[in-house]
Design a protein around this motif. Structure first.
Motif, mmCIF file in Angstrom:
data_model
loop_
_atom_site.group_PDB
_atom_site.id
_atom_site.type_symbol
_atom_site.label_atom_id
_atom_site.label_comp_id
_atom_site.label_asym_id
_atom_site.label_seq_id
_atom_site.Cartn_x
_atom_site.Cartn_y
_atom_site.Cartn_z
ATOM 1 N N VAL A 5 0.848 -1.187 0.000
ATOM 2 C CA VAL A 5 0.000 0.000 0.000
ATOM 3 C C VAL A 5 0.887 1.242 0.000
ATOM 4 C CG1 VAL A 5 -1.784 1.305 1.183
ATOM 5 C CG2 VAL A 5 -1.846 -1.203 1.221
ATOM 6 N N GLU A 6 0.733 2.050 -1.035
ATOM 7 C CA GLU A 6 1.519 3.272 -1.159
ATOM 8 C C GLU A 6 0.777 4.458 -0.555
ATOM 9 O OE1 GLU A 6 2.019 0.936 -5.112
ATOM 10 O OE2 GLU A 6 0.417 1.429 -3.688
ATOM 11 N N SER A 7 1.545 5.456 -0.152
ATOM 12 C CA SER A 7 0.978 6.704 0.339
ATOM 13 C C SER A 7 2.000 7.813 0.142
ATOM 14 C CB SER A 7 0.591 6.594 1.817
ATOM 15 O OG SER A 7 1.735 6.333 2.602
ATOM 16 N N GLY A 8 1.547 9.047 0.330
ATOM 17 C CA GLY A 8 2.463 10.177 0.280
ATOM 18 C C GLY A 8 2.406 11.002 -0.977
ATOM 19 N N VAL A 23 3.964 0.391 2.509
ATOM 20 C CA VAL A 23 3.977 -0.568 3.600
ATOM 21 C C VAL A 23 3.602 -1.941 3.054
ATOM 22 C CG1 VAL A 23 1.605 -0.014 4.266
ATOM 23 C CG2 VAL A 23 3.137 -1.105 5.907
ATOM 24 N N ALA A 24 4.365 -2.937 3.480
ATOM 25 C CA ALA A 24 4.140 -4.297 3.017
ATOM 26 C C ALA A 24 3.570 -5.153 4.138
ATOM 27 C CB ALA A 24 5.450 -4.911 2.535
ATOM 28 N N TYR A 95 4.043 3.426 -8.324
ATOM 29 C CA TYR A 95 3.748 2.106 -7.781
ATOM 30 C C TYR A 95 4.971 1.528 -7.090
ATOM 31 C CZ TYR A 95 -0.099 2.245 -11.156
ATOM 32 O OH TYR A 95 -1.212 2.602 -11.884
ATOM 33 N N CYS A 96 4.765 0.866 -5.958
ATOM 34 C CA CYS A 96 5.851 0.070 -5.401
ATOM 35 C C CYS A 96 5.631 -1.384 -5.797
ATOM 36 C CB CYS A 96 5.971 0.235 -3.896
ATOM 37 S SG CYS A 96 4.685 -0.500 -2.894
ATOM 38 N N TRP A 115 2.420 -5.922 -6.627
ATOM 39 C CA TRP A 115 2.307 -4.496 -6.909
ATOM 40 C C TRP A 115 1.236 -3.866 -6.026
ATOM 41 C CZ3 TRP A 115 5.179 -2.085 -10.829
ATOM 42 C CH2 TRP A 115 5.955 -2.952 -11.612
ATOM 43 N N GLY A 116 1.485 -2.617 -5.653
ATOM 44 C CA GLY A 116 0.459 -1.859 -4.954
ATOM 45 C C GLY A 116 -0.472 -1.181 -5.936
#
Length: 125
Positions: A5-8, A23-24, A95-96, A115-116
């Motif tokens: 989950v990506e953020s920022g 965060v994984a 994307y992470c 992938w997020g």
């Protein structure tokens, strides 16, 4: 199964900075090489930066070298992308991605298994 989950992301003026986080969960974070990719509207997904499972080795696309820094905290299951001196052309969905640690470090999206959903970064003039 690893969830990311990506953020920022957000809107920032050219020359500004943002820090993306990922965060994984659902796996052992240190088992995975990690990377950031981005995709602008109407364009293909492109590699941004990658980091080895241990964090000791990083690799960057030429377009972001010297401006972006990838890092990770294995104890916290966190991946980061510090983005400085942002340009209009950095506007994209970021994307992470996680790949098995045996890949070492890679810019090839095909090497990443998880992938997020991504986070949007928009750079204005």
């Amino acid at each position: 199964q690893v969830q990311l989950v990506e953020s920022g992301g957000g809107l920032v003026q050219a020359g500004g900075s943002l820090r993306l986080s990922c965060v994984a969960s659902g796996g052992t974070f240190s088992d995975y090489a990690m990377a950031w990719f981005r995709q602008a509207p109407g364009k293909e997904r492109k590699f941004v930066a990658a980091i080895k499972w241990s964090g000791e080795t990083t690799f960057y696309a030429d377009s972001v070298k010297g401006r972006f820094t990838i890092s990770r905290e294995n104890a916290k299951n966190m991946l980061y992308l510090q983005m400085n001196s942002l340009k209009r052309e950095d506007t994209a969905h970021y994307y992470c991605a996680a790949g098995r640690r045996r890949i070492g470090i890679s810019s090839n999206a095909l090497h990443y298994d998880y992938w997020g959903q991504g986070t949007q970064v928009t750079v204005s003039l």
